[in-house]
Scaffold this motif. Sequence first.
Motif, short mmCIF file in Angstrom:
data_model
loop_
_atom_site.label_atom_id
_atom_site.label_comp_id
_atom_site.label_asym_id
_atom_site.label_seq_id
_atom_site.Cartn_x
_atom_site.Cartn_y
_atom_site.Cartn_z
N PRO A 40 0.83 -1.21 0.00
CA PRO A 40 0.00 0.00 0.00
C PRO A 40 0.86 1.26 0.00
O PRO A 40 1.87 1.33 0.69
N SER A 41 0.46 2.22 -0.79
CA SER A 41 1.16 3.50 -0.84
C SER A 41 0.75 4.35 0.37
O SER A 41 -0.19 4.02 1.09
N ASN A 42 1.43 5.46 0.55
CA ASN A 42 1.04 6.39 1.62
C ASN A 42 -0.40 6.86 1.41
O ASN A 42 -1.16 6.98 2.36
N ALA A 43 -0.77 7.11 0.16
CA ALA A 43 -2.14 7.53 -0.13
C ALA A 43 -3.13 6.43 0.24
O ALA A 43 -4.21 6.73 0.76
N ASP A 44 -2.78 5.18 -0.04
CA ASP A 44 -3.64 4.06 0.35
C ASP A 44 -3.83 4.01 1.86
O ASP A 44 -4.94 3.82 2.35
#
Length: 178
Positions: free
Chosen positions: A153-157
């Motif tokens: 997962p990305s930071n945005a996720d």
Amino acid sequence: MRTGPVQGRAAHLYAAAAALQVWYSPFPSEMTNEQMLPFFVDRAELLRRDGTDVVLVTGCELSLFARWYLPGDTFADRAPVLAGPDRSAYLASRDGGPGGDWMRTVLDRWMRTVLDRAAHRGEIDSAASPPDRLVALPVVLVLHELLMARRTPSNADLEEIVDLLFLLVVMLQKGQHT
């Protein structure tokens, strides 16, 4: 660049002044689970007080270098567990393995700390006491990304999971959101 406490404080102040994120990657070498959580939370809150956008970055330091996930008091004691032929048997036997009761207890404690901190910042009602399944939601969604979507997962996720889904549902549960 690795920094100690003094250099780290200066670096995070410069980052805050430039509106940059600080990636906080603590190294809780030889800490127990009971020692790690306050260590992470207190330092992150100190960084946030100065207006810094803080991202907690962790990895093997939570399992291999800390005293809680694997048996042994030191790294030298723990490393053979992962390198040995019985590693799968050990992990599967520990209260049902990494997904067992002991891990659920740790994750529940950590997520409830997230809720306590959100209440302290005024983001949710301090009287909110969500059910266990709701508390587990962020962990389940991250595991879904890792195991089902097969991606990190990305930071945005992560922000979406915690800020837009988890905290919103906690607020809706208590009727706080309008």
